[in-house]
Design a protein around this motif. Structure first.
Motif, PDB file in Angstrom:
ATOM      1  N   PHE A 157      18.051  97.392  49.958  1.00 21.45           N
ATOM      2  CA  PHE A 157      16.394  97.336  48.854  1.00 21.45           C
ATOM      3  C   PHE A 157      16.394  98.169  48.818  1.00 21.45           C
ATOM      4  CE2 PHE A 157      12.574  96.891  47.772  1.00 21.45           C
ATOM      5  CZ  PHE A 157      12.531  96.513  46.309  1.00 21.45           C
ATOM      6  N   GLN A 160      17.673 101.701  47.953  1.00 24.91           N
ATOM      7  CA  GLN A 160      18.277 101.724  47.124  1.00 24.91           C
ATOM      8  C   GLN A 160      17.041 102.073  45.885  1.00 24.91           C
ATOM      9  OE1 GLN A 160      21.204 102.712  45.702  1.00 24.91           O
ATOM     10  NE2 GLN A 160      21.894 101.937  47.903  1.00 24.91           N
ATOM     11  N   ASN A 165      17.021 103.704  42.415  1.00 25.62           N
ATOM     12  CA  ASN A 165      18.093 102.598  41.928  1.00 25.62           C
ATOM     13  C   ASN A 165      17.499 101.445  41.931  1.00 25.62           C
ATOM     14  OD1 ASN A 165      20.383 101.338  40.989  1.00 25.62           O
ATOM     15  ND2 ASN A 165      21.374 101.508  43.155  1.00 25.62           N
ATOM     16  N   THR A 166      16.901 100.552  41.217  1.00 26.20           N
ATOM     17  CA  THR A 166      16.514  99.308  41.195  1.00 26.20           C
ATOM     18  C   THR A 166      16.947  98.040  40.516  1.00 26.20           C
ATOM     19  OG1 THR A 166      16.082  99.201  37.439  1.00 26.20           O
ATOM     20  CG2 THR A 166      14.355  99.818  39.476  1.00 26.20           C
ATOM     21  N   THR A 167      18.616  98.502  40.099  1.00 33.83           N
ATOM     22  CA  THR A 167      20.192  97.532  40.821  1.00 33.83           C
ATOM     23  C   THR A 167      20.070  97.072  42.234  1.00 33.83           C
ATOM     24  OG1 THR A 167      21.799  99.228  40.726  1.00 33.83           O
ATOM     25  CG2 THR A 167      20.889  97.773  38.972  1.00 33.83           C
ATOM     26  N   GLY A 168      19.281  97.967  43.159  1.00 32.41           N
ATOM     27  CA  GLY A 168      19.366  97.097  44.316  1.00 32.41           C
ATOM     28  C   GLY A 168      18.916  95.759  44.512  1.00 32.41           C
ATOM     29  N   GLU A 170      19.218  93.107  43.092  1.00 34.28           N
ATOM     30  CA  GLU A 170      20.154  91.903  42.491  1.00 34.28           C
ATOM     31  C   GLU A 170      21.374  91.310  43.541  1.00 34.28           C
ATOM     32  OE1 GLU A 170      23.359  93.930  40.139  1.00 34.28           O
ATOM     33  OE2 GLU A 170      21.908  94.855  38.340  1.00 34.28           O
ATOM     34  N   LYS A 174      20.313  87.575  43.792  1.00 33.91           N
ATOM     35  CA  LYS A 174      21.285  85.993  43.599  1.00 33.91           C
ATOM     36  C   LYS A 174      21.001  85.286  44.986  1.00 33.91           C
ATOM     37  CE  LYS A 174      24.671  88.809  41.010  1.00 33.91           C
ATOM     38  NZ  LYS A 174      26.026  89.617  40.962  1.00 33.91           N
ATOM     39  N   ASN A 203      10.873  89.759  41.484  1.00 30.27           N
ATOM     40  CA  ASN A 203      12.134  89.564  41.468  1.00 30.27           C
ATOM     41  C   ASN A 203      12.598  88.390  41.641  1.00 30.27           C
ATOM     42  OD1 ASN A 203      13.634  91.282  38.679  1.00 30.27           O
ATOM     43  ND2 ASN A 203      11.742  92.605  39.897  1.00 30.27           N
TER      44      ASN A 203
END
Length: 237
Positions: A157, A160, A165-168, A170, A174, A203
């Motif tokens: 994380f 990224q 890359n903030t989608t790191g 995700e 989950k 998050n």
């Protein structure tokens, strides 16, 4: 509020470089708690290149917040934990000679071993956490061992995020949702910093605790230890 546990390994590294007692590890731990941190983390390794086993024994009487001892549960480590009785032990599968932690547990392959160790710590009233990557079957395997919490290994994380890359985040979101469904507590650590901690905290649902050492101590060289601890506390609210 997510609790902040400060890893003081780097203070021990600096002390050991000259062979004396400067900086004074016990005073630093006392001051960090005075500044507001809710815990002290140490990660003794077999070669004692930073935290020494005796440090753990010396710290126990002065850590009045939460004492978290990390490490690979070999015999000497288990004996140390049972002697010190920290509030939490975090099981980390680091190899002998590893510079830093580089992967989480395979909780499926090591199920029997982890279960036996966790049962021993539970018999002594010590909360347990297993260091894992954000992988569903690994987290489900952790649940089966009887551990109280997992600690999400956050290096990927952080990498990224540093690239924009903030989608790191995700896989970690989950993983946290699964932990909540399984009633597993969530800790996190590795390469978290002032740059990324607020985004991570916002998050991850029900993030209980973060353990931060290298970044926090490095940032404190510029900003001061008291100031940095409180900057983290502010971002973790």
């Amino acid at each position: 509020m997510t609790k902040l546990s400060v890893n003081i390994n780097k203070i021990a590294t600096l002390r050991n470089a000259r062979g004396g007692n400067v900086p004074d590890l016990l005073k630093v731990a006392t001051d960090i708690q005075k500044y507001g941190a809710q815990g002290i983390t140490i990660h003794p390794r077999p070669d004692e290149r930073h935290i020494r086993y005796q440090d753990a024994r010396d710290l126990r009487p002065i850590v009045h917040t939460e004492f978290n001892i990390e490490g690979n549960p070999q015999h000497n480590f288990i004996d140390l934990v049972l002697q010190c009785k920290p509030e939490q032990v975090t099981l980390v599968p680091d190899a002998v000679g590893a510079i830093t932690s580089s992967a989480g547990w395979d909780t499926i392959k090591n199920y029997a071993y982890l279960t036996e160790v966790i049962q021993e710590f539970h018999r002594n009233g010590i909360r347990t956490s297993i260091f894992v990557d954000p992988i569903f079957n690994i987290i489900e395997g952790a649940k089966k061992t009887g551990t109280d919490r997992i600690e999400l290994y956050t290096e990927e994380f952080a990498h990224q995020f540093s690239l924009g890359n903030t989608t790191g985040i995700e896989p970690y979101v989950k993983a946290a949702i699964l932990c909540n469904e399984l009633h597993l507590g969530i800790n996190a650590g590795h390469d978290l910093s002032l740059d990324n901690i607020k985004f991570f905290k916002e998050n991850i649902p029900n993030l209980l605790e973060v353990s931060i050492g290298h970044a926090l101590i490095s940032e404190a060289l510029y900003l001061g230890l008291d100031n940095v601890v409180n900057m983290y506390l502010h971002k973790l609210k």
